[in-house]
Design a protein around this motif. Structure first.
Motif, PDB file in Angstrom:
ATOM      1  N   VAL A 135       0.816  -1.218   0.000  1.00  0.00           N
ATOM      2  CA  VAL A 135       0.000   0.000   0.000  1.00  0.00           C
ATOM      3  C   VAL A 135       0.847   1.266   0.000  1.00  0.00           C
ATOM      4  CG1 VAL A 135      -0.298  -0.007   2.529  1.00  0.00           C
ATOM      5  CG2 VAL A 135      -1.954   1.188   1.065  1.00  0.00           C
ATOM      6  N   LEU A 136       1.938   1.294   0.750  1.00  0.00           N
ATOM      7  CA  LEU A 136       2.757   2.501   0.792  1.00  0.00           C
ATOM      8  C   LEU A 136       3.487   2.718  -0.530  1.00  0.00           C
ATOM      9  CD1 LEU A 136       4.176   2.422   4.433  1.00  0.00           C
ATOM     10  CD2 LEU A 136       2.177   3.634   3.532  1.00  0.00           C
ATOM     11  N   ASP A 137       3.863   1.628  -1.190  1.00  0.00           N
ATOM     12  CA  ASP A 137       4.473   1.764  -2.518  1.00  0.00           C
ATOM     13  C   ASP A 137       3.481   2.339  -3.516  1.00  0.00           C
ATOM     14  OD1 ASP A 137       6.868   0.721  -1.609  1.00  0.00           O
ATOM     15  OD2 ASP A 137       6.385  -1.338  -2.207  1.00  0.00           O
ATOM     16  N   VAL A 138       2.248   1.857  -3.456  1.00  0.00           N
ATOM     17  CA  VAL A 138       1.212   2.360  -4.363  1.00  0.00           C
ATOM     18  C   VAL A 138       0.925   3.827  -4.072  1.00  0.00           C
ATOM     19  CG1 VAL A 138      -1.161   2.059  -5.158  1.00  0.00           C
ATOM     20  CG2 VAL A 138       0.196   0.055  -4.570  1.00  0.00           C
ATOM     21  N   LEU A 139       0.893   4.185  -2.787  1.00  0.00           N
ATOM     22  CA  LEU A 139       0.667   5.574  -2.407  1.00  0.00           C
ATOM     23  C   LEU A 139       1.783   6.482  -2.931  1.00  0.00           C
ATOM     24  CD1 LEU A 139      -0.863   7.767  -0.815  1.00  0.00           C
ATOM     25  CD2 LEU A 139       0.458   7.072   1.208  1.00  0.00           C
ATOM     26  N   SER A 140       3.020   6.053  -2.742  1.00  0.00           N
ATOM     27  CA  SER A 140       4.158   6.851  -3.213  1.00  0.00           C
ATOM     28  C   SER A 140       4.125   7.017  -4.726  1.00  0.00           C
ATOM     29  CB  SER A 140       5.477   6.192  -2.782  1.00  0.00           C
ATOM     30  OG  SER A 140       5.586   6.149  -1.378  1.00  0.00           O
ATOM     31  N   GLU A 141       3.782   5.928  -5.425  1.00  0.00           N
ATOM     32  CA  GLU A 141       3.695   5.978  -6.884  1.00  0.00           C
ATOM     33  C   GLU A 141       2.614   6.951  -7.337  1.00  0.00           C
ATOM     34  OE1 GLU A 141       2.618   2.982 -10.623  1.00  0.00           O
ATOM     35  OE2 GLU A 141       3.280   2.124  -8.702  1.00  0.00           O
ATOM     36  N   ALA A 142       1.471   6.907  -6.680  1.00  0.00           N
ATOM     37  CA  ALA A 142       0.369   7.795  -7.053  1.00  0.00           C
ATOM     38  C   ALA A 142       0.732   9.259  -6.812  1.00  0.00           C
ATOM     39  CB  ALA A 142      -0.890   7.422  -6.271  1.00  0.00           C
ATOM     40  N   MET A 143       1.311   9.543  -5.657  1.00  0.00           N
ATOM     41  CA  MET A 143       1.674  10.927  -5.323  1.00  0.00           C
ATOM     42  C   MET A 143       2.734  11.461  -6.281  1.00  0.00           C
ATOM     43  SD  MET A 143      -0.199  11.705  -2.591  1.00  0.00           S
ATOM     44  CE  MET A 143       0.582  12.969  -1.600  1.00  0.00           C
ATOM     45  N   ALA A 144       3.702  10.610  -6.635  1.00  0.00           N
ATOM     46  CA  ALA A 144       4.759  11.034  -7.549  1.00  0.00           C
ATOM     47  C   ALA A 144       4.210  11.273  -8.949  1.00  0.00           C
ATOM     48  CB  ALA A 144       5.874   9.981  -7.580  1.00  0.00           C
TER      49      ALA A 144
END
Length: 329
Positions: A47-56
């Motif tokens: 989930v944190l990887d997906v969040l970071s990807e989305a924000m970037a």
């Protein structure tokens, strides 16, 4: 934030434009389904990887966010809780309001937004839901549905019987095999008024598949073809009946099974015969994704709907017609 089943996705939208929509899928070996505990562990890991990807990808920070929408149901409890916990944490860290979104409403509103459908008869078909829906008086009314299992679950379980791969999804692999099928194997056809039933069809296949395949008279491809033709015909029939009752001239297909090209083709034939219009989306938005929750959350937030932290619980049984559709008033 979406994570009601085996997919976890985070979508970021601004004024109806999708800025980012990454997702990850929990895939199990052939012949196996996904259980809530293991699915939640997968979501926790990524989930944190997906969040970071989305924000970037969206090129934003927490300060740019107006509200955080999350799936509050229906779905599998453990994955739903996993995503809700992350949504609550971000809301507290960033000082942003929460918006709990019904998963089914998310599918409908994203499909309406992408296609431009005005007031369609909705066929919502997925791994956990099969519903025929019409909008009336601030509710999405369920006018027909499965009385047992969802169509996506029926397709997925038949894929397990045939030991098909779950990558990218069992339903997709059934669809590809069905394109090569040529011979129809007669199956039970079960419509009950506005409702449909799939469990008996699956039981019939389970009882006959080994003998049929050993005989050499039918192939796996023929059986996939036969299953699709039967269950999709049932859905077309009940959707047409709903259109007749409501006087609708539009059909909107949404949900993961809505990606199926044969279902779209069959529904399109019916619509052409009625001088109606068919709307559907591709796999970017048919399959569970974060953007659909963001879109529904945006509509709710604009209408003044938010969810207090104390009320940000999840429910496995959150009916589509439980939601006041205040944004369409």
């Amino acid at each position: 934030m979406e994570g009601s089943a085996n997919k976890i996705g985070i979508g970021i939208m601004r004024d109806g434009v999708v800025l980012a929509n990454p997702r990850r899928t929990y895939i199990t070996p052939p012949g196996q389904g996904f259980v809530p505990h293991d699915t939640a562990k997968h979501h926790q890991k990524v989930v944190l990887d997906v969040l970071s990807e989305a924000m970037a990808e969206a090129d934003i920070s927490g300060d740019d966010v107006d509200a955080i929408a999350f799936t509050s149901g229906p779905g599998m409890a453990a994955p739903l809780i996993c995503v809700a916990v992350v949504a609550r944490t971000l809301a507290l860290l960033w000082g942003k309001p929460l918006v709990g979104v019904n998963h089914c409403i998310g599918h409908i509103e994203m499909a309406r937004h992408i296609t431009g459908a005005s007031n369609p008869t909705v066929l919502y078909v997925s791994g956990g839901n099969t519903q025929i829906i019409s909008y009336l008086q601030l509710r999405y009314r369920i006018v027909g549905e499965t009385i047992d299992m969802a169509i996506g679950n029926c397709l997925d379980r038949f894929a397990r019987i045939l030991m098909l791969s779950n990558d990218p999804s069992p339903g997709y692999n059934i669809e590809q095999m069905a394109k090569k099928g040529k011979k129809y194997f007669s199956l039970p056809y079960t419509t009950k008024g506005m409702d449909v039933s799939f469990s008996g069809i699956l039981s019939y296949l389970e009882a006959h598949v080994d003998k049929v395949l050993r005989s050499g008279e039918y192939t796996k491809e023929d059986l996939c073809f036969s299953l699709q033709e039967t269950v999709f015909a049932m859905l077309v029939e009940t959707t047409e009946r709903a259109m007749s009752h409501s006087g609708s001239e539009e059909v909107l297909i949404c949900g993961g099974v809505g990606c199926n090209e044969r279902l779209q083709e069959m529904m399109g034939i019916m619509c052409n015969e009625r001088n109606a219009r068919l709307y559907a989306t591709d796999e970017r938005f048919c399959i569970d994704n974060g953007a659909m929750i963001a879109q529904a959350g945006y509509l709710m937030f604009k209408s003044g709907v938010t969810t207090a932290l104390a009320d940000s619980t999840v429910s496995q049984r959150y009916r589509t017609d439980d939601v006041p559709v205040v944004w369409r008033s």
